[in-house]
Design a protein around this motif. Sequence first.
Motif, short mmCIF file in Angstrom:
data_model
loop_
_atom_site.label_atom_id
_atom_site.label_comp_id
_atom_site.label_asym_id
_atom_site.label_seq_id
_atom_site.Cartn_x
_atom_site.Cartn_y
_atom_site.Cartn_z
N ALA A 1 17.80 1.48 -7.76
CA ALA A 1 18.91 1.44 -8.55
C ALA A 1 20.02 2.88 -8.46
CB ALA A 1 17.69 2.58 -9.61
N TRP A 2 20.31 1.94 -6.63
CA TRP A 2 21.19 2.68 -6.16
C TRP A 2 22.41 3.41 -6.99
CZ3 TRP A 2 18.79 2.67 -2.64
CH2 TRP A 2 18.27 1.96 -1.72
N ASP A 3 22.68 4.79 -6.96
CA ASP A 3 23.75 5.00 -7.67
C ASP A 3 24.82 4.09 -7.73
OD1 ASP A 3 23.26 7.88 -7.49
OD2 ASP A 3 22.95 7.21 -5.80
N ILE A 4 25.62 3.43 -7.60
CA ILE A 4 26.48 2.69 -7.75
C ILE A 4 26.15 0.47 -6.79
CG2 ILE A 4 29.00 1.61 -7.64
CD1 ILE A 4 29.91 4.20 -7.19
N VAL A 5 26.60 0.25 -7.80
CA VAL A 5 25.79 -1.42 -7.66
C VAL A 5 27.07 -1.68 -7.83
CG1 VAL A 5 24.43 -3.23 -7.59
CG2 VAL A 5 23.39 -1.01 -8.02
N ALA A 6 27.76 -2.95 -6.30
CA ALA A 6 28.90 -3.54 -7.54
C ALA A 6 29.00 -5.18 -6.47
CB ALA A 6 29.87 -2.73 -6.36
N THR A 7 29.92 -5.81 -6.73
CA THR A 7 30.18 -6.96 -6.83
C THR A 7 30.77 -7.35 -5.15
OG1 THR A 7 32.52 -7.25 -7.85
CG2 THR A 7 30.61 -8.52 -9.37
N ASP A 8 31.38 -6.76 -4.89
CA ASP A 8 32.25 -6.76 -3.52
C ASP A 8 33.10 -4.92 -3.27
OD1 ASP A 8 34.45 -6.43 -4.80
OD2 ASP A 8 34.68 -8.29 -5.00
N LEU A 9 33.52 -4.90 -2.01
CA LEU A 9 33.75 -3.92 -1.59
C LEU A 9 35.01 -3.31 -2.55
CD1 LEU A 9 33.62 -1.65 0.61
CD2 LEU A 9 35.41 -2.45 1.49
N SER A 10 35.71 -3.85 -2.59
CA SER A 10 36.47 -3.31 -4.08
C SER A 10 36.56 -2.95 -4.78
CB SER A 10 37.48 -4.31 -3.79
OG SER A 10 38.55 -4.90 -2.75
N ASP A 11 35.00 -3.68 -5.87
CA ASP A 11 34.68 -3.29 -7.18
C ASP A 11 34.16 -1.57 -6.63
OD1 ASP A 11 33.74 -3.45 -9.36
OD2 ASP A 11 31.71 -4.52 -8.75
N LEU A 12 33.76 -1.96 -5.87
CA LEU A 12 32.57 -0.38 -4.99
C LEU A 12 34.03 0.89 -4.87
CD1 LEU A 12 29.82 0.07 -2.92
CD2 LEU A 12 32.08 1.72 -3.12
N VAL A 13 35.07 0.53 -4.38
CA VAL A 13 36.02 1.39 -4.16
C VAL A 13 36.78 1.91 -5.99
CG1 VAL A 13 38.52 2.34 -3.68
CG2 VAL A 13 36.57 0.84 -1.99
N ASP A 14 36.96 0.68 -6.92
CA ASP A 14 36.83 0.61 -8.22
C ASP A 14 36.45 1.62 -8.84
OD1 ASP A 14 39.28 -0.71 -7.56
OD2 ASP A 14 38.54 -2.47 -8.36
#
Length: 233
Positions: free
Chosen positions: A216-229
């Motif tokens: 359970a990481w603090d942010i889990v994203a689909t890609d880097l752009s999603d993580l930045v968003d």
Amino acid sequence: MVVKACLFDIFGTICDWRSGVSAVAQQVFAARGLQVDAKAFALAWRAQYQPGMERVRAGRRPYVALEELHLENLRRVLAEQNLDLPDEDQVRLNNAWSNLPCWQGAPAALAELRKTHLIAPCSNGSIAMILGIARRNGMHWDFIGGAPLARAYKPLPTVYTQSVAAFGLAPEEVMMIAAHNDDLCAARAAGLRTGFFPRPTEYGSGQDTDLAAEDAWDIVATDLSDLVDQLTG
């Protein structure tokens, strides 16, 4: 606590090392008339990465920059595959790691994040390697952290904590971002926030690791752009 700065893994997360190394290997082997599967060679070379660093982490040898370990590992793989390359070709192959291409969209995403956050690499690569990659891909870091700052290799805690200290921030104000679950596990143990997104073809089409978040990481994203968003939205 608000995240004020981000640290990034480089090899595999920001850069496509497999394509970059295999492209140079293909050129070198073809010029010598050698029939070698360049992508398989790149994977075999990369397989020596952790064992080489472990000798340093375990104290069996002093810290040396990653270029030196890479060159030793290259010579080991060449010997295992009965390949004979002159020194200039070995140097050319080794320099491929300092001239890697980024994954598509990575420089733009990092530039967007840098508008609101401090950013720095937390990589096992040397300063020279990280600078070479940055110049090739038009990336700008606020400083270069990781192994050369700590004179140690991830996942030792000091690699993360010294990079955090260089920001002048508390660990909980800094997020480690990587496409590798084990990297994030070590960063979280050192007190950092964590952000994950997958690079499902880092090792090729048959990759079976790091295809999804394993904690359970603090942010889990689909890609880097999603993580930045998610960080800036």
